[in-house]
Scaffold this motif. Structure first.
Motif, mmCIF file in Angstrom:
data_model
loop_
_atom_site.group_PDB
_atom_site.id
_atom_site.type_symbol
_atom_site.label_atom_id
_atom_site.label_comp_id
_atom_site.label_asym_id
_atom_site.label_seq_id
_atom_site.Cartn_x
_atom_site.Cartn_y
_atom_site.Cartn_z
ATOM 1 N N TYR A 59 0.844 -1.186 0.000
ATOM 2 C CA TYR A 59 0.000 0.000 0.000
ATOM 3 C C TYR A 59 0.881 1.238 0.000
ATOM 4 O O TYR A 59 2.041 1.198 0.402
ATOM 5 C CB TYR A 59 -0.871 0.061 1.263
ATOM 6 N N GLN B 260 0.640 5.379 1.320
ATOM 7 C CA GLN B 260 -0.135 6.358 2.080
ATOM 8 C C GLN B 260 0.546 7.706 1.984
ATOM 9 O O GLN B 260 1.615 7.914 2.566
ATOM 10 C CB GLN B 260 -0.299 5.928 3.538
ATOM 11 N N GLN C 56 -3.645 11.175 3.764
ATOM 12 C CA GLN C 56 -4.554 10.409 2.901
ATOM 13 C C GLN C 56 -4.761 9.002 3.457
ATOM 14 O O GLN C 56 -4.030 8.541 4.330
ATOM 15 C CB GLN C 56 -3.972 10.312 1.484
ATOM 16 N N GLY C 57 -5.752 8.324 2.896
ATOM 17 C CA GLY C 57 -5.969 6.925 3.253
ATOM 18 C C GLY C 57 -4.971 6.028 2.547
ATOM 19 O O GLY C 57 -4.088 6.492 1.831
ATOM 20 N N LEU C 58 -5.117 4.755 2.743
ATOM 21 C CA LEU C 58 -4.215 3.796 2.119
ATOM 22 C C LEU C 58 -4.642 3.530 0.676
ATOM 23 O O LEU C 58 -5.808 3.283 0.393
ATOM 24 C CB LEU C 58 -4.221 2.471 2.883
ATOM 25 N N GLN D 7 -15.637 7.925 4.544
ATOM 26 C CA GLN D 7 -15.759 7.872 5.995
ATOM 27 C C GLN D 7 -16.140 9.240 6.539
ATOM 28 O O GLN D 7 -15.701 10.266 6.042
ATOM 29 C CB GLN D 7 -14.446 7.407 6.625
ATOM 30 N N GLN E 216 -5.213 3.151 13.245
ATOM 31 C CA GLN E 216 -3.856 3.541 12.879
ATOM 32 C C GLN E 216 -3.395 4.644 13.817
ATOM 33 O O GLN E 216 -3.883 5.771 13.766
ATOM 34 C CB GLN E 216 -3.791 4.001 11.423
ATOM 35 N N LEU F 162 -9.668 3.470 10.120
ATOM 36 C CA LEU F 162 -9.778 3.224 8.684
ATOM 37 C C LEU F 162 -10.780 2.116 8.415
ATOM 38 O O LEU F 162 -10.812 1.096 9.102
ATOM 39 C CB LEU F 162 -8.421 2.810 8.110
ATOM 40 N N PHE G 248 -9.524 1.409 0.643
ATOM 41 C CA PHE G 248 -9.585 2.058 1.946
ATOM 42 C C PHE G 248 -10.238 3.425 1.844
ATOM 43 O O PHE G 248 -10.081 4.134 0.845
ATOM 44 C CB PHE G 248 -8.175 2.247 2.515
ATOM 45 N N GLY G 249 -10.953 3.802 2.898
ATOM 46 C CA GLY G 249 -11.408 5.175 3.040
ATOM 47 C C GLY G 249 -10.262 6.036 3.546
ATOM 48 O O GLY G 249 -9.191 5.522 3.894
ATOM 49 N N THR G 250 -10.468 7.336 3.607
ATOM 50 C CA THR G 250 -9.407 8.244 4.055
ATOM 51 C C THR G 250 -9.309 8.297 5.573
ATOM 52 O O THR G 250 -8.369 8.857 6.106
ATOM 53 C CB THR G 250 -9.610 9.663 3.518
ATOM 54 N N GLY G 251 -10.258 7.693 6.248
ATOM 55 C CA GLY G 251 -10.155 7.582 7.694
ATOM 56 C C GLY G 251 -10.873 8.677 8.458
ATOM 57 O O GLY G 251 -11.181 9.745 7.920
#
Lengths: 114, 109
Positions: free
Chosen positions: A35, A37, A41-43, B6, B38, B88, B99-102
């Motif tokens: 991944y 990041q 930002q998200g993964l 999210q 995270q 996340l 994945f969303g940005t959290g």
């Protein structure tokens, strides 16, 4: 037991140089994931391996990115002719196999392209 | 295009408060929805949800998936400062994880 390890932990490189990032998954885990990041930002999913095979490489951002896995264990992610937009934390994760979705993440490699 | 959103993006609460984090998605052909915490660099696994309407619990955390309305929520009760992190949400497809940005949660003492 040992978790997922990645090396180097930090890498600063000049634009245009090639870099190689390494991931050692948990012993016995057949699935391995890369991944990216970017800051805040998200993964972003890049690629996954089941054994030594990567079924789908379409997540790689460009043809400057490549990944391989040998012996069903260590994987390397190579970025050729690095660009500043490649700066990010690169995370690797592994799971028992691709059917088991609990992924264990490594600490990441922070790549800075100057 | 597959999408995971999210909300809220960030949240500040006081210890003892209850929070609800949302994950909505537009993803076809996914197998599971996962939640991760995270704190520094490496996300740690919280929950995997496969079936709609079945709540998963772990201590003060719980989560549920609604496949009809296309969302999941993560609840944290009696929050503690150690819950401060980015949470996340991810959808697991055949070969891809989206994945969303959290949601960045900060719990004040």
């Amino acid at each position: 037991g040992a978790g997922v390890s990645q090396s180097p932990s930090n890498k600063v490189t000049e634009k245009g140089k090639d870099v190689e990032l390494r991931c050692d998954p948990i012993s016995g885990h057949t699935a391995l994931y890369w991944y990216r990041q970017s800051l805040g930002q998200g993964l972003e999913f890049l690629i996954y391996f089941q054994g030594n095979s990567a079924p789908d490489k379409s997540g790689l951002p460009s043809d400057r990115f490549s990944a391989e896995r040998t012996g069903g264990s260590v994987s390397t992610l190579t970025i050729q002719r690095t660009q500043q937009e490649d700066s990010a934390v690169y995370l690797c994760a592994s799971s028992v196999d691709a059917r088991v979705y609990e992924q264990y993440f490594g600490p990441g490699t922070r790549l800075t392209v100057t | 295009e597959d999408k995971v959103v999210q909300s809220p993006l960030s949240l500040v609460v006081h210890e003892g408060d209850t929070v609800t984090l949302n994950c909505s998605y537009e993803v076809t052909n996914f197998r599971s929805l996962l939640w991760y915490k995270q704190e520094k660099k490496a996300p740690t696994f919280l929950f995997m949800l496969t079936s709609s309407g079945i709540e998963k619990k772990s201590g003060r955390l719980s989560s549920i998936l609604d496949k009809k309305e296309l969302f999941s929520i993560l609840n944290i009760t009696a929050t503690q400062t150690g819950d401060s992190a980015v949470y996340l949400c991810a959808l697991a497809g055949t070969y891809k994880y989206i994945f969303g940005t959290g949601t960045r949660l900060k719990v004040l003492a």
